[in-house]
Every structure is written in C-alpha cells, then in structure tokens.
Write an enzyme that holds these catalytic residues in place. Structure first.
Site, PDB file in Angstrom:
ATOM      1  N   ASP A 135     -45.288  11.328 -48.412  1.00 15.36           N
ATOM      2  CA  ASP A 135     -45.782  12.104 -49.560  1.00 15.36           C
ATOM      3  C   ASP A 135     -46.954  11.398 -50.234  1.00 15.36           C
ATOM      4  O   ASP A 135     -47.651  12.010 -51.053  1.00 15.36           O
ATOM      5  CB  ASP A 135     -44.662  12.255 -50.603  1.00 15.36           C
ATOM      6  CG  ASP A 135     -43.969  13.601 -50.541  1.00 15.36           C
ATOM      7  OD1 ASP A 135     -44.629  14.596 -50.201  1.00 15.36           O
ATOM      8  OD2 ASP A 135     -42.758  13.640 -50.848  1.00 15.36           O
ATOM      9  N   GLN A 157     -37.432  15.617 -51.695  1.00 16.31           N
ATOM     10  CA  GLN A 157     -37.951  16.843 -52.302  1.00 16.31           C
ATOM     11  C   GLN A 157     -37.872  16.745 -53.830  1.00 16.31           C
ATOM     12  O   GLN A 157     -36.827  16.421 -54.390  1.00 16.31           O
ATOM     13  CB  GLN A 157     -37.143  18.044 -51.789  1.00 16.31           C
ATOM     14  CG  GLN A 157     -37.641  19.390 -52.251  1.00 16.31           C
ATOM     15  CD  GLN A 157     -38.999  19.778 -51.655  1.00 16.31           C
ATOM     16  OE1 GLN A 157     -39.354  19.355 -50.564  1.00 16.31           O
ATOM     17  NE2 GLN A 157     -39.749  20.578 -52.386  1.00 16.31           N
ATOM     18  N   LYS A 196     -39.750  22.948 -43.290  1.00 20.06           N
ATOM     19  CA  LYS A 196     -40.223  21.622 -42.872  1.00 20.06           C
ATOM     20  C   LYS A 196     -39.487  21.187 -41.621  1.00 20.06           C
ATOM     21  O   LYS A 196     -40.098  20.703 -40.658  1.00 20.06           O
ATOM     22  CB  LYS A 196     -39.985  20.585 -43.977  1.00 20.06           C
ATOM     23  CG  LYS A 196     -41.013  20.609 -45.064  1.00 20.06           C
ATOM     24  CD  LYS A 196     -40.615  19.677 -46.196  1.00 20.06           C
ATOM     25  CE  LYS A 196     -41.477  19.956 -47.413  1.00 20.06           C
ATOM     26  NZ  LYS A 196     -40.944  19.393 -48.644  1.00 20.06           N
TER      27      LYS A 196
HETATM   28  N1  GUN Z   1     -42.202  19.522 -54.507  1.00 18.08           N
HETATM   29  C1  GUN Z   1     -43.306  20.318 -54.559  1.00 18.08           C
HETATM   30  N2  GUN Z   1     -44.291  19.816 -53.777  1.00 18.08           N
HETATM   31  C2  GUN Z   1     -43.794  18.695 -53.228  1.00 18.08           C
HETATM   32  C3  GUN Z   1     -44.338  17.748 -52.313  1.00 18.08           C
HETATM   33  O1  GUN Z   1     -45.479  17.817 -51.856  1.00 18.08           O
HETATM   34  N3  GUN Z   1     -43.501  16.729 -51.975  1.00 18.08           N
HETATM   35  C4  GUN Z   1     -42.245  16.620 -52.464  1.00 18.08           C
HETATM   36  N4  GUN Z   1     -41.511  15.557 -52.099  1.00 18.08           N
HETATM   37  N5  GUN Z   1     -41.717  17.473 -53.314  1.00 18.08           N
HETATM   38  C5  GUN Z   1     -42.491  18.509 -53.675  1.00 18.08           C
END
Ligand code: GUN
Length: 297
Positions: free
Chosen positions: A122, A99, A55
């Site tokens: 998100d 996350q 990311k």
């Molecule tokens: N863990 C797995 N997929 C995601 C996501 O799309 N966002 C976040 N914050 N954590 C994740």
C-alpha cells in the site's frame, strides 16, 4: 463546443494486469514460487468485502498466490499486530495489505507501522512515504500511482505543468502531490479550508480530485484544455426512487466541454487501484528476491 476525451481506465488497467502477469511468469520461472499477497479484512463492511473479494480474484488471475485473513470487528489490537508479525515472517508473503478503515478501537497508524516496509504494497508505511518524499525507490500508494500512469499516458512529459491536487489524505492527496512534484510539476494542494477553491482549481493544467464530495468541482472551474483525474467514488440517490448511483468528485457532464481529457466514474481511476496493487506486489517480490524490477512497470 469541443468535447473532451474520456480516459478509459478500465482498458488501461486490463493492459497493466496483463503486463504484470507476464512479469509474474518470469518471476516464477526464476524463483520456482509465485509472488504472494496477503489481504487482511477486519469487520463486516460490505463495500470492503467486495473490494477484498475482487483483489483475491485478480491476484490469482495474474498468477500470484492470494492469502485472505478475515477477522471480526471485535479483534483486539494486539491480536491484529500478532497476525501482521506472522505475515512479516512468512516467506510466501511478498505483500501485506490491511484493508482500511479499521474499527475505531484500533490505532491505524500503529498497524501500518507494524508492516515490514519491504512488504508494504500500500506504500502507507512512513519508511515508504519518506522514501517517496526524498526521491528514493519506494513502494508507492496504489491509487495515486495509477493516476500518474493515466496522466503520463495522456500527456507524456508532465514537466513544468501546473498541477492542482484537491484533497490531502495520506492515501491519495499527499502521495499524489509528491509524485507530481517528482515529475517536475508545479504542485498546489487544495483542501476543505482552501479559500476560493474555484480559482485555485482554475490554475491547473492537471487537476486531481480526491475530496470525497459528490460533484463538488464544477465544470466552469476547470481551465480550458486541462486534464482531470477524478478519484471520487460517491454513492448518491439515483434517478429512480430507491435506487442509488456512483458519481465522482467532479461534475463530469459540465466539465467534459472544458477539458482535454477526464476520467469517468465509474471506469476511470477505480480499476487502476487493484492493477497497481498487483504491480506493487510483483515489484515487492522482485526486490525481496534481489531481482531487478520488471521493465516497463
Ligand atoms: N481503503 C480504501 N482504499 C484503500 C487502499 O488503497 N488500501 C487499503 N489498505 N485500504 C483502502
């Protein structure tokens, strides 16, 4: 026997990242600063660490500012909430992503609720899920929005189609159902308690599989000519001893002769998630600056 098409999510995601980079350049020209994305990683989970590194790299490649905050799994909930408060108030930060999953002693919903909805890239905050549900502009969860982009690219207008979503998580299943409903699909949400899942899946002109069970959805369950989006990322034993491989929630090698098109795993939905995250960060930055959202995104 006809063979369906494999949808190239990797190429689509690369195109989307390029479009985002152009939008970012316009934003920088207008605002004199870069959009910023803050990613918070709690604990040492290796898969999460890889995601977060990717990311950060792609955020910078798109011309945005990346802020990373790593905290130990032992962090107190109040200290995590204090960090989020700080990021909410930081004018350089347009998007905040914590996350998931978080360590068990931390209440995930409380953490999500602490994020400023305007920075919730998100789309997990109840304000954004509520706005999506009632049809107001919202920040939308990255993975389902990426799935919708692939579906519209493949099928064009989705109006009137039967869509079956397998899985009811807050991250994928529920927002996916809302997005398909907003496109005027007839939506069924199936899950682990669904009876006769095979016949429910067989209704779908569109099937989105997000259950997290390796190759659970069999080829013969798929209606001939359906378009299948496989969100699953499951690590299973590989052909050689001691090796592993990644498979989806759909038995792709069986399904390929039933479908119009299907996303492979890997290389389908996976690359879309980060590309949409970058898109959401740019959209959040534009909204916060009072600018119109970039066209075509
Ligand atoms: N863990 C797995 N997929 C995601 C996501 O799309 N966002 C976040 N914050 N954590 C994740």
């Amino acid at each position: 026997m006809t063979i369906g098409k494999l949808i190239d999510g990797k190429a689509f995601a690369a195109g989307l990242r390029e479009q985002v980079a152009e939008g970012v350049a316009d934003f920088v020209a207008a605002q004199g600063r870069k959009p910023g994305l803050a990613v918070v990683l709690v604990g040492e989970d290796p898969a999460s660490a890889v995601y977060v590194r990717n990311k950060g790299k792609m955020t910078v490649e798109a011309g945005m500012e990346s802020f990373e905050y790593k905290r130990p799994a032992s962090i107190k909930a109040e200290d995590l909430l204090d960090l989020i408060e700080e990021l909410n108030g930081d004018p350089r930060v347009d998007g905040i992503l914590v996350q998931l999953p978080l360590p068990k002693h931390i209440d995930e919903q409380a953490v999500i609720a602490a994020i400023d909805p305007a920075k919730d890239v998100d789309g997990f905050h109840v304000v954004n899920s509520g706005r999506l549900a009632v049809g107001l502009p919202a920040l939308v969860p990255c993975t389902p929005l990426g799935c919708l982009m692939l579906l519209k690219d493949e099928l064009g207008d989705l109006s009137g189609l039967e869509a079956v979503v397998v899985g009811r998580s807050n991250i994928v299943g529920k927002p996916m159902a809302q997005l398909l409903l907003a496109e005027s699909c007839t939506v069924t949400v199936a899950h682990s308690r669904t009876r006769d899942l095979a016949s429910v899946v067989h209704r779908g002109d569109i099937v989105v599989a997000a259950v997290g069970r390796p190759e659970m959805i069999k080829g013969e369950w798929i209606k001939p000519g359906a378009t299948v989006i496989d969100v699953g990322i499951n690590r299973v034993p590989g052909e050689e001893p001691g090796k592993t491989k990644i498979v989806g929630d759909v038995a792709t090698s069986e399904a390929i002769s039933h479908v119009r098109a299907i996303t492979p795993v890997p290389g389908g939905v996976g690359p879309m998630t980060i590309a949409v995250l970058l898109r959401n960060t740019l959209v959040a930055a534009c909204m916060r600056a009072g600018l119109a959202a970039p066209e075509g995104l």
